[in-house]
Design an enzyme around this catalytic site. Sequence first.
Site, PDB file in Angstrom:
ATOM      1  N   CYS A  47       0.854  -1.189   0.000  1.00 56.67           N
ATOM      2  CA  CYS A  47       0.000   0.000   0.000  1.00 56.67           C
ATOM      3  C   CYS A  47       0.891   1.241   0.000  1.00 56.67           C
ATOM      4  O   CYS A  47       1.796   1.360   0.832  1.00 56.67           O
ATOM      5  CB  CYS A  47      -0.904  -0.012   1.231  1.00 56.67           C
ATOM      6  SG  CYS A  47      -1.948   1.464   1.379  1.00 56.67           S
ATOM      7  N   CYS A  50       0.451   3.197   3.551  1.00 58.33           N
ATOM      8  CA  CYS A  50       0.878   2.690   4.867  1.00 58.33           C
ATOM      9  C   CYS A  50       1.906   1.572   4.803  1.00 58.33           C
ATOM     10  O   CYS A  50       2.329   1.069   5.837  1.00 58.33           O
ATOM     11  CB  CYS A  50      -0.336   2.234   5.668  1.00 58.33           C
ATOM     12  SG  CYS A  50      -1.103   0.725   5.033  1.00 58.33           S
ATOM     13  N   CYS A  96      -7.533  -0.928   1.677  1.00 61.21           N
ATOM     14  CA  CYS A  96      -6.496  -1.419   2.578  1.00 61.21           C
ATOM     15  C   CYS A  96      -7.082  -1.544   3.984  1.00 61.21           C
ATOM     16  O   CYS A  96      -7.688  -0.598   4.498  1.00 61.21           O
ATOM     17  CB  CYS A  96      -5.313  -0.460   2.566  1.00 61.21           C
ATOM     18  SG  CYS A  96      -4.024  -0.874   3.762  1.00 61.21           S
ATOM     19  N   CYS A  99      -5.230   1.159   6.496  1.00 59.26           N
ATOM     20  CA  CYS A  99      -5.370   2.625   6.418  1.00 59.26           C
ATOM     21  C   CYS A  99      -6.609   3.081   5.643  1.00 59.26           C
ATOM     22  O   CYS A  99      -6.811   4.277   5.470  1.00 59.26           O
ATOM     23  CB  CYS A  99      -4.121   3.244   5.802  1.00 59.26           C
ATOM     24  SG  CYS A  99      -3.946   2.939   4.032  1.00 59.26           S
ATOM     25  N   CYS A 119      -8.541  -5.817  -9.469  1.00 59.68           N
ATOM     26  CA  CYS A 119      -8.181  -4.783 -10.440  1.00 59.68           C
ATOM     27  C   CYS A 119      -7.758  -3.557  -9.629  1.00 59.68           C
ATOM     28  O   CYS A 119      -8.596  -2.886  -9.028  1.00 59.68           O
ATOM     29  CB  CYS A 119      -9.400  -4.513 -11.313  1.00 59.68           C
ATOM     30  SG  CYS A 119      -9.136  -3.322 -12.603  1.00 59.68           S
TER      31      CYS A 119
END
Length: 133
Positions: A47, A50, A96, A99, A119
Site C-alpha cells: 500500500c 501505509c 487497505c 489505512c 483490479c
Amino acid sequence: MQKIDKTLEEWRAMLDPEQYQVCRLKGTERPFTGKYNSEKRAGTYHCICCDLPLFDSNTKFDSGCGWPSFYAPIEDSAMIETRDTSHGMIRTEVTCAQCDAHLGHVFPDGPPPTGLRYCINSVCLDFKPRDGA
C-alpha cells in the site's frame, strides 16, 4: 494490525495529487497509464499510504483491463471488501485494511485458483522487487 487514522489534510500532505485523488477520494487512474500495469519483476506490492504488503507478483496476471490484476491478496485480512454502487454499477470495492486507502475493485472473472480478479490502481501501490529481480 494497527489501524492508521489520519485526517484528509494529513493524507494530502504526504501523498502526491494523483495518489490522494485515487487512494483517499476513491478516484481511478486511466487504464493502461499506471506504472505497474506491465511490471513483470518478482516482488511484493505494498500500500502506498501505509506500506502494508498487499499482493505478491506470483499472483499477478495480464487481464487486458489496463490495470494491474491479481488473483489473490497476500492475506485476506489485508483487504476490506465493500459493495460499491457508484456510477450506475454494482461492484465490490477493495480498500487497505490498515489505512482504508481505496485500491480498486475485485471481480469474479479471474483465473484459477480463485476465479477472482483484483483490479488495482498502480498509483495505490509501491512495488518492492525481490533480491536479484
